[in-house]
Design a protein around this motif. Structure first.
Motif, mmCIF file in Angstrom:
data_model
loop_
_atom_site.group_PDB
_atom_site.id
_atom_site.type_symbol
_atom_site.label_atom_id
_atom_site.label_comp_id
_atom_site.label_asym_id
_atom_site.label_seq_id
_atom_site.Cartn_x
_atom_site.Cartn_y
_atom_site.Cartn_z
ATOM 1 N N ALA A 82 -8.476 0.472 -2.466
ATOM 2 C CA ALA A 82 -7.869 1.788 -2.239
ATOM 3 C C ALA A 82 -8.836 2.875 -2.662
ATOM 4 O O ALA A 82 -9.484 2.770 -3.712
ATOM 5 C CB ALA A 82 -6.565 1.926 -3.016
ATOM 6 N N VAL A 104 0.864 -1.175 0.000
ATOM 7 C CA VAL A 104 0.000 0.000 0.000
ATOM 8 C C VAL A 104 0.901 1.226 0.000
ATOM 9 O O VAL A 104 2.003 1.198 0.556
ATOM 10 C CB VAL A 104 -0.949 0.035 1.219
ATOM 11 N N THR A 136 -7.847 -6.567 -2.004
ATOM 12 C CA THR A 136 -7.237 -5.277 -2.330
ATOM 13 C C THR A 136 -8.304 -4.190 -2.381
ATOM 14 O O THR A 136 -9.402 -4.430 -2.887
ATOM 15 C CB THR A 136 -6.540 -5.347 -3.708
ATOM 16 N N ALA A 139 -3.120 0.291 -3.775
ATOM 17 C CA ALA A 139 -2.865 -0.990 -3.130
ATOM 18 C C ALA A 139 -2.682 -2.062 -4.192
ATOM 19 O O ALA A 139 -3.240 -1.963 -5.296
ATOM 20 C CB ALA A 139 -4.017 -1.367 -2.199
ATOM 21 N N SER A 192 -4.240 -4.037 1.720
ATOM 22 C CA SER A 192 -3.900 -5.301 1.069
ATOM 23 C C SER A 192 -3.996 -6.400 2.110
ATOM 24 O O SER A 192 -3.525 -6.244 3.238
ATOM 25 C CB SER A 192 -2.485 -5.255 0.487
#
Length: 363
Positions: free
Chosen positions: A264, A227, A262, A237, A272
């Protein structure tokens, strides 16, 4: 004369009754930061691992390295592997690169290191093959790419990024994903590139009928991920894995699944995951952490702890995550015995954690 009922009255009353029943269960705040009470007491108290972090990596959750059983050479190899990945991503960030490039660079180093269950050191399937999964996500626009079940891609995380940037899709699988990666310029490798003695021995152990279920589960380690937070406050990520030893051919875990392995989102969090993939999929682990931060008002440590230590064990699985928020606050909870991970701070400091007692506040 009694007035006639209006047609909207009954539906409106029903809606009010439903709302009254639901409202007490919602996590309303009366002011100030959210209290992590829901997470506290479930395997420890939520804690922040570090602040001012710009990049973090993990090398998998599972059986821990034990100080008394680990020689100096083995310890150094794991620390060097994590540190090399951090330096690769750190170099990108220091050069003004974005978080997507940083997590890809970090994960590629871990994929090339046979110590970890991704790329070069991937575990074997039940038919003695290798099928690799990876994903990557950009927090600015929630763009994502993934590959699943690839057999000839040296660095699956790079193939995942190509899916994100060069196709209109999120995930490609199997032979088509291998072919796409080759057409896109990634040099294919043969299956024997992934062979290592350690993973072969693990497969033989898993196939031995005298091996206990606990021993088979104990060897399930090594998924990698990263990340990052770049100079423009962009989050990203990435996660990559060979899966689980002796898995069925065609099995796909959480690593290539956006929202499970995952996730982001800028201004929020990058996550992650590593652990028992089926449970992380069922629990929508990484997306849930993001939602607890964004909609539940939790800080990153409390949200990650709530999911990893509170929710996923109830579904029957263990593992861990690395989670980084938009302010550089980093958390790394794990319900497994150990989790290899490390981080780099804005001032250039690199820290690696390979023994369970190294974690700040230990789990």
């Amino acid at each position: 004369m009694r007035p006639r009922p209006r047609p909207w009255t009954a539906p409106a009353l029903a809606l009010l009754v439903t709302a009254a029943a639901v409202l007490p269960a919602l996590p309303f705040r009366t002011g100030g930061p959210a209290e992590p009470a829901a997470a506290a007491g479930r395997g420890g108290t939520p804690h922040t691992e570090a602040r001012h972090v710009v990049l973090a990596v993990h090398g998998g959750a599972g059986t821990a390295l034990r100080r008394q059983d680990t020689d100096a050479r083995t310890e150094k190899a794991y620390r060097d592997g994590l540190a090399d990945a951090l330096r690769a991503g750190q170099k990108i960030l220091r050069g003004g690169g974005d978080s997507v490039a940083a997590v890809e660079a970090a994960v590629r180093v871990l994929e090339d290191d046979p110590l970890f269950n991704a790329g070069r050191g991937a575990v074997f399937t039940e038919d003695a093959g290798h099928e690799l999964d990876a994903s990557i996500m950009r927090g600015s626009d929630l763009a994502a790419g993934a590959v699943a079940g690839v057999r000839h891609v040296r660095n699956p995380v790079s193939a995942a990024r190509l899916v994100m940037e060069r196709t209109r899709h999120v995930m490609l699988a199997g032979e088509a994903a291998d072919a796409f990666a080759a057409r896109s310029g990634l040099t294919p490798v043969t299956q024997d590139y992934f062979w290592t003695q350690k993973r072969w021995d693990e497969l033989m152990k898993a196939k031995n009928p005298r091996t206990t279920a606990a021993a088979r589960d104990g060897s399930m380690t090594g998924t990698v991920g990263a990340v990052a937070l770049d100079g423009r406050r962009g989050l990203a990520a990435a996660t990559s894995t060979g899966g689980t030893t002796n898995k069925m051919a065609g099995r796909v875990g959480d690593s290539p699944v956006v929202g499970a392995g995952t996730y982001a989102k800028d201004g929020n969090v990058a996550v992650s995951a590593t652990g028992q993939g089926e449970v992380f999929i069922r629990g929508a682990a990484t997306a849930t952490i993001s939602h607890l931060v964004e909609f539940g008002g939790m800080d990153v440590a409390a949200a990650a702890h709530e999911v990893v230590m509170g929710r996923l064990p109830k579904l029957g699985g263990t593992g861990g995550v690395i989670a980084l928020d938009a302010q550089g606050t980093y958390a790394a909870p794990h319900s497994s015995e150990g989790m290899l991970h490390g981080y780099a701070t804005a001032d250039g400091r690199i820290v690696t954690r390979v023994f369970p007692d190294e974690a700040a506040g230990r789990r």
